[in-house]
Design a protein around this motif. Structure first.
Motif, short mmCIF file in Angstrom:
data_model
loop_
_atom_site.label_atom_id
_atom_site.label_comp_id
_atom_site.label_asym_id
_atom_site.label_seq_id
_atom_site.Cartn_x
_atom_site.Cartn_y
_atom_site.Cartn_z
N TRP A 110 0.60 -1.66 0.23
CA TRP A 110 -0.17 0.19 -0.08
C TRP A 110 0.45 1.47 -0.05
CZ3 TRP A 110 0.50 -3.25 4.02
CH2 TRP A 110 1.08 -3.21 5.43
N SER A 111 0.24 1.92 -0.78
CA SER A 111 0.60 3.69 -1.01
C SER A 111 0.09 4.63 0.07
CB SER A 111 1.62 4.24 -2.05
OG SER A 111 0.82 3.93 -2.98
N ALA A 112 0.72 5.49 0.32
CA ALA A 112 0.04 7.17 0.93
C ALA A 112 -0.06 8.13 0.07
CB ALA A 112 -0.20 7.41 2.52
N ALA A 113 -0.41 9.25 -0.36
CA ALA A 113 -0.78 10.92 -1.22
C ALA A 113 -0.99 11.37 -1.36
CB ALA A 113 -0.69 10.07 -2.71
N HIS A 114 -0.84 12.27 -0.66
CA HIS A 114 -1.50 14.09 -1.41
C HIS A 114 -2.69 14.02 -1.52
CE1 HIS A 114 -1.09 18.02 0.27
NE2 HIS A 114 -2.67 17.60 0.26
N VAL A 115 -4.10 14.38 -1.44
CA VAL A 115 -4.95 14.23 -2.50
C VAL A 115 -5.22 15.50 -2.60
CG1 VAL A 115 -5.42 11.79 -2.91
CG2 VAL A 115 -6.47 12.97 -0.93
N PHE A 116 -5.59 15.78 -3.63
CA PHE A 116 -6.30 17.03 -3.49
C PHE A 116 -8.13 16.85 -3.89
CE2 PHE A 116 -1.73 17.66 -4.21
CZ PHE A 116 -2.05 18.95 -3.03
N PHE A 124 -2.25 25.18 0.73
CA PHE A 124 -1.01 24.81 -0.13
C PHE A 124 -1.16 24.72 -1.75
CE2 PHE A 124 -3.69 21.04 2.73
CZ PHE A 124 -2.60 20.92 3.20
N GLU A 125 -1.54 25.61 -2.17
CA GLU A 125 -1.77 26.55 -3.59
C GLU A 125 -1.19 27.66 -3.13
OE1 GLU A 125 -1.86 26.38 -6.35
OE2 GLU A 125 -3.25 24.64 -6.05
N ARG A 142 0.78 16.60 -10.98
CA ARG A 142 1.01 15.84 -10.02
C ARG A 142 0.04 15.61 -8.83
NH1 ARG A 142 7.51 16.02 -8.51
NH2 ARG A 142 6.32 14.31 -6.69
N ARG A 143 -1.16 16.45 -8.79
CA ARG A 143 -1.97 16.52 -8.18
C ARG A 143 -2.92 15.98 -8.02
NH1 ARG A 143 -1.18 22.79 -7.51
NH2 ARG A 143 0.75 23.39 -7.74
N ALA A 144 -2.96 14.69 -7.62
CA ALA A 144 -4.05 13.50 -7.47
C ALA A 144 -5.19 14.36 -7.20
CB ALA A 144 -3.63 12.19 -7.11
N ARG A 145 -6.24 13.26 -7.63
CA ARG A 145 -8.34 13.76 -7.15
C ARG A 145 -8.44 12.82 -5.85
NH1 ARG A 145 -8.63 18.71 -6.68
NH2 ARG A 145 -9.04 19.57 -9.36
N PRO A 146 -9.22 12.90 -5.37
CA PRO A 146 -9.28 11.29 -4.67
C PRO A 146 -10.09 10.66 -5.11
CG PRO A 146 -9.68 14.12 -3.39
CD PRO A 146 -9.73 14.68 -4.57
N TRP A 222 -5.73 12.87 2.12
CA TRP A 222 -4.60 11.83 1.90
C TRP A 222 -5.47 10.75 1.39
CZ3 TRP A 222 0.02 11.51 2.97
CH2 TRP A 222 0.56 11.61 3.98
N GLY A 223 -4.90 9.99 0.88
CA GLY A 223 -5.78 9.06 -0.25
C GLY A 223 -4.83 7.72 -0.25
N ALA A 224 -5.10 6.68 0.46
CA ALA A 224 -3.91 5.16 0.52
C ALA A 224 -4.59 4.72 -0.50
CB ALA A 224 -3.84 5.23 1.83
N VAL A 225 -3.60 3.53 -1.41
CA VAL A 225 -4.46 2.83 -1.93
C VAL A 225 -3.57 1.11 -2.06
CG1 VAL A 225 -4.78 4.33 -4.06
CG2 VAL A 225 -2.51 2.98 -3.56
N LEU A 226 -4.67 0.38 -1.74
CA LEU A 226 -3.99 -1.15 -1.11
C LEU A 226 -4.49 -2.74 -2.19
CD1 LEU A 226 -3.19 -3.12 1.14
CD2 LEU A 226 -5.83 -3.82 1.72
#
Length: 238
Positions: A110-116, A124-125, A142-146, A222-226
């Protein structure tokens, strides 16, 4: 059990790839798993051993996952990585995991990333100008959405070594005061690599800008994918 949850039980043997200081290892050790953590950084491995000293069934190995040679192959019920899988050489990582798993064992990472999100905290802007001064500005692409973080199921399946790959994404938000947020930033590789003067300027700006807010807080998404993938083959190769 949920299909995207690994089928492991207390007493099973787990291999953690890139355990760092043992932050993800500790809660699993408390549940009675037998864990081997492989960490390439000698100082991180040293800290992990200290943090997990109370758990005799946990072993920390200072080695690279790609070249580590355990005494036995096919011995682990689960190979897992917490925010470290992307550092492993993609040419060998699935083969290495498969060789180390028992027949029917599982790979999970799994990983975690900042989501906008739309209408998110504008902090953050506003702080991007300081990041850009340090050469660490984040491009809009590179600004990922939920709900839109990368899905690696096809890559796993193309290895031919795993089957029925499951994928889940989780999104949440956390409020931070200045001190909490700076402690978080100090764990990120990009911030660690900054020149001290750049890091000091960034930290000063964060403190100043949050002090001007009525509640002194910022909200970060935050977003995380498993991914969970059972081994699909029963023969073993060295």
């Amino acid at each position: 059990m949920c299909p995207s949850t690994a089928e492991v039980r207390s007493g099973d043997r787990l291999l953690e790839v890139g355990c760092a200081t043992g932050k993800a290892t500790l809660p699993l050790a408390r549940r009675g798993f037998r864990i081997t953590g492989v960490e390439t950084g000698p100082q991180l491995a040293k800290v992990a051993r200290r943090n997990l000293a109370a758990y005799p069934d946990v072993e920390i190995v200072n080695a690279a996952f790609e070249t580590w040679k355990p005494s036995l192959l096919g011995m682990f019920d689960l190979v897992f990585a917490a925010t470290a899988w992307h550092w492993i050489d993609p040419a060998v990582r699935y083969q290495r995991a498969w060789v180390l798993l028992r027949p029917g064992g599982e790979l999970a990472f799994w990983s975690a990333a900042h989501v906008f999100a739309e209408g998110d905290d504008p902090f953050f802007e506003e702080i991007q100008e300081v990041y850009e001064e340090a050469g660490e500005g984040l491009p809009p692409a590179r600004r990922a959405r939920p709900g839109a973080l990368p899905d690696d199921r096809s890559e796993i399946e193309e290895s031919g070594l795993f089957r029925d790959v499951a994928f889940r994404q989780f999104d949440w938000e956390v409020d931070y005061d200045a001190q909490e947020y700076l402690r978080l930033l100090d764990t990120f590789s990009g911030h660690i690599a900054m020149q001290p003067c750049q890091r000091d300027r960034l930290h000063s700006e964060i403190r100043t800008r949050l002090a001007q807010r009525p509640d002194g807080l910022l909200r970060r998404g935050w977003g995380a994918v498993l991914h969970v993938a059972p081994s699909g083959l029963t023969c073993r190769r060295s």
